[in-house]
Every structure is written in C-alpha cells, then in structure tokens.
Design a protein around this motif. Sequence first.
Motif, PDB file in Angstrom:
ATOM      1  N   ASP A 166       0.832  -0.924   0.483  1.00  0.00           N
ATOM      2  CA  ASP A 166      -0.139   0.090   0.210  1.00  0.00           C
ATOM      3  C   ASP A 166       0.851   0.789   0.110  1.00  0.00           C
ATOM      4  OD1 ASP A 166      -1.814  -1.506   0.281  1.00  0.00           O
ATOM      5  OD2 ASP A 166      -2.844  -1.785   2.206  1.00  0.00           O
ATOM      6  N   ARG A 167       1.853   0.872   0.771  1.00  0.00           N
ATOM      7  CA  ARG A 167       3.264   2.332   0.233  1.00  0.00           C
ATOM      8  C   ARG A 167       3.757   2.742  -1.071  1.00  0.00           C
ATOM      9  NH1 ARG A 167       5.579   3.529   6.616  1.00  0.00           N
ATOM     10  NH2 ARG A 167       4.049   2.839   7.927  1.00  0.00           N
ATOM     11  N   VAL A 168       3.481   1.717  -1.832  1.00  0.00           N
ATOM     12  CA  VAL A 168       4.348   1.926  -3.237  1.00  0.00           C
ATOM     13  C   VAL A 168       3.591   3.024  -4.434  1.00  0.00           C
ATOM     14  CG1 VAL A 168       4.531   0.734  -4.641  1.00  0.00           C
ATOM     15  CG2 VAL A 168       5.335  -0.524  -3.212  1.00  0.00           C
ATOM     16  N   ILE A 194       7.709   6.978  -3.709  1.00  0.00           N
ATOM     17  CA  ILE A 194       8.596   6.803  -4.905  1.00  0.00           C
ATOM     18  C   ILE A 194       9.966   8.504  -4.975  1.00  0.00           C
ATOM     19  CG2 ILE A 194       9.600   6.075  -6.807  1.00  0.00           C
ATOM     20  CD1 ILE A 194       6.870   3.770  -6.654  1.00  0.00           C
ATOM     21  N   ILE A 195       9.187   9.244  -5.255  1.00  0.00           N
ATOM     22  CA  ILE A 195       9.556  10.205  -5.912  1.00  0.00           C
ATOM     23  C   ILE A 195      10.444  10.565  -4.453  1.00  0.00           C
ATOM     24  CG2 ILE A 195       8.970  13.166  -6.448  1.00  0.00           C
ATOM     25  CD1 ILE A 195       6.827  11.346  -8.215  1.00  0.00           C
ATOM     26  N   ALA A 196      10.022  10.521  -3.389  1.00  0.00           N
ATOM     27  CA  ALA A 196      10.311  11.340  -1.955  1.00  0.00           C
ATOM     28  C   ALA A 196      11.552  10.224  -1.334  1.00  0.00           C
ATOM     29  CB  ALA A 196       9.565  11.298  -0.455  1.00  0.00           C
ATOM     30  N   SER A 229       2.999  -0.594 -13.350  1.00  0.00           N
ATOM     31  CA  SER A 229       2.693   0.791 -14.250  1.00  0.00           C
ATOM     32  C   SER A 229       1.854   1.602 -13.869  1.00  0.00           C
ATOM     33  CB  SER A 229       1.939  -0.497 -15.421  1.00  0.00           C
ATOM     34  OG  SER A 229       0.872  -0.899 -14.774  1.00  0.00           O
ATOM     35  N   ARG A 230       0.706   1.033 -12.583  1.00  0.00           N
ATOM     36  CA  ARG A 230       0.204   2.241 -12.656  1.00  0.00           C
ATOM     37  C   ARG A 230       1.289   3.424 -10.815  1.00  0.00           C
ATOM     38  NH1 ARG A 230      -2.515   1.879  -7.965  1.00  0.00           N
ATOM     39  NH2 ARG A 230      -2.359  -0.072  -7.547  1.00  0.00           N
ATOM     40  N   CYS A 231       2.341   3.000 -10.664  1.00  0.00           N
ATOM     41  CA  CYS A 231       2.127   3.809  -9.697  1.00  0.00           C
ATOM     42  C   CYS A 231       3.643   4.677  -9.354  1.00  0.00           C
ATOM     43  CB  CYS A 231       2.334   3.572  -8.374  1.00  0.00           C
ATOM     44  SG  CYS A 231       0.585   2.744  -7.726  1.00  0.00           S
ATOM     45  N   ILE A 232       4.937   3.252 -10.342  1.00  0.00           N
ATOM     46  CA  ILE A 232       5.978   3.161 -10.216  1.00  0.00           C
ATOM     47  C   ILE A 232       6.785   3.986 -11.159  1.00  0.00           C
ATOM     48  CG2 ILE A 232       8.676   1.951 -10.246  1.00  0.00           C
ATOM     49  CD1 ILE A 232       6.818  -0.411  -8.673  1.00  0.00           C
ATOM     50  N   ALA A 233       6.240   3.092 -12.571  1.00  0.00           N
ATOM     51  CA  ALA A 233       6.295   4.106 -14.415  1.00  0.00           C
ATOM     52  C   ALA A 233       6.322   5.604 -13.832  1.00  0.00           C
ATOM     53  CB  ALA A 233       5.772   3.318 -15.139  1.00  0.00           C
ATOM     54  N   PRO A 234       5.175   6.146 -13.278  1.00  0.00           N
ATOM     55  CA  PRO A 234       5.144   7.735 -13.942  1.00  0.00           C
ATOM     56  C   PRO A 234       5.797   8.350 -12.610  1.00  0.00           C
ATOM     57  CG  PRO A 234       2.636   6.265 -13.731  1.00  0.00           C
ATOM     58  CD  PRO A 234       3.802   5.138 -13.216  1.00  0.00           C
ATOM     59  N   ALA A 235       6.187   7.514 -11.147  1.00  0.00           N
ATOM     60  CA  ALA A 235       6.711   8.234 -10.534  1.00  0.00           C
ATOM     61  C   ALA A 235       8.559   9.120 -10.933  1.00  0.00           C
ATOM     62  CB  ALA A 235       7.439   7.975  -9.311  1.00  0.00           C
ATOM     63  N   VAL A 236       8.632   7.309 -11.497  1.00  0.00           N
ATOM     64  CA  VAL A 236       9.932   7.725 -12.478  1.00  0.00           C
ATOM     65  C   VAL A 236      10.057   8.573 -13.551  1.00  0.00           C
ATOM     66  CG1 VAL A 236      11.675   6.272 -13.674  1.00  0.00           C
ATOM     67  CG2 VAL A 236      10.627   5.110 -11.858  1.00  0.00           C
TER      68      VAL A 236
END
Length: 261
Positions: free
Chosen positions: A106-108, A113-115, A154-161
């Motif tokens: 849930d913390r992903v 990730i950006i922080a 794809s929903r959380c990590i890729a957009p942050a990167v």
Amino acid sequence: AAASIGAALEFVPLEQAQSGKDHVAVGVVELPKGVEIPDGQISAGAGDMAFRCVQKAVELVQAGRAQGIVTAPLNTGAPSSFMLLASETLSTLHVSTHVSLREAIDRVTPERIIATVEAGHAHLVALGMQAPRIAVAGLNPHCGEGGIFGDEDSRCIAPAVERLRERGFDVGGPISADTVFYRASKGEFDLVIAQYHDQGHIPVKLIAFDTTVNVSLGLPLQRTSVDHGTAFDIAWQGKADATNMGSAIAYARRLASGAKA
C-alpha cells in the motif's frame, strides 16, 4: 565493557575531554533511581536508557559538539524516515521498511517513490557524487508482466520515474527485482530503490553482511548504525563482532567530512 575484553582505556566525562589527549570522552547519562537493566534481556529500563542516550547524542549535535551520530542496534518497532543500506558493492534505499508486506504494498505510491529517490539523490550528492545513477526496483514479478501479476508497477512506479526523469534525475525503472541488484553490484547503478524491507535487505546482506552500514536519511542530522539486530543471546559474552560497527563509524566520519565517494 572495556574490562570484559581487557582493554586498558581511560574514560573521562565529555565536559573534561581535551583535544589530542589519549582518552575516551563519554557523555554520561544517569540511570534513574530504582531502575535495573538485566544483561541480554528486553526490558523497559533498557529501552528507556537507549532513548535517553540517543536524546543526549542529538543534543550534542544540535549544540555543535558533534557532527553525527553512530548507534548500536536499537530494539524498536518504529520505522526510520528512509533506510539506506550502504556498502562498497551494493547500496539500497527503501520505500518502506518495518511494516507488514501487505502494508508495504500500500505504501508503493508515486509520492513516496519520488520522495525516496530525492532523499537518495541528495545523500549521494552530499558525498560528492556529481550525477548519481539510480534504479527503481519493480514490486511484482517481472514488474507485473503487463498487468498479469499486478498493476502497481505501471500504475504507481513508472509514472513516478517519468516525473523524476522530467526533472533531470538519472533514474530508471521499474526494473525487475530479479536482475536490478545484480546489475547494480556490477557497477551499472549507484543506488537501487527497493520497494520493501526484504527486497533490499536480502541482496545487500548476502553480498556485504559484515560491512554494510545502515544510514537514516531525511533526518535533520547525520545518523549511521550497523545493519544487524541487538543479538541479546550473546550480550556481554565477548562474542560480538565489531566489524560492522567500525564500518558505521567510518561512514559517519565520511559524512562529517563530506568526502567524495
């Protein structure tokens, strides 16, 4: 402790310490009356004293008497802000640490990730690294395999990167966790962002258990520690290996001096 290993050391209160003298300066923290601390056991008294010692160390840093803090392992369930495990071969920074695996998922979030990347990048720059290369590990097997094994990558990590890259960070991901740590250990990346505790701890401890340093990022002061636990079973028996503590002290000196990586 010195007597138990036959070390002929001279101890003086911190206020009486003199630069260049061959003695060990000690900041005295008084044990409250009526409190006893049994050796090698979890106790409220020991926890209270550990807190008091950390509090004393923080006060010394805030007063300009010290440039950083190195702690022995602390037996606590509280998470640190960001946990960096640093070694010469592989370094990882964690999006989450001391929480259940279910909560870690849930913390992903893009914000977390950006922080985490920002904290890791700032730390490496402070060590003298001009353009840190950062890899972000995927959460699911094969980064979700196009959504078959989950959509967090794809929903959380890729957009942050992508947002970080747009801001100029040299960051890539999500990269499958079954390859990213190997690639980093071979020099392709300076830091890997792990998504949860064991994802980052297992590869680092496998490669460099005795020399890995636990560094707390996001605090208003420098703090390092060892990468292992309290080991109550061997307390006060003269069996503990101080190699990791030496590495933690050396890393703290490096931070204090601003030495280049």
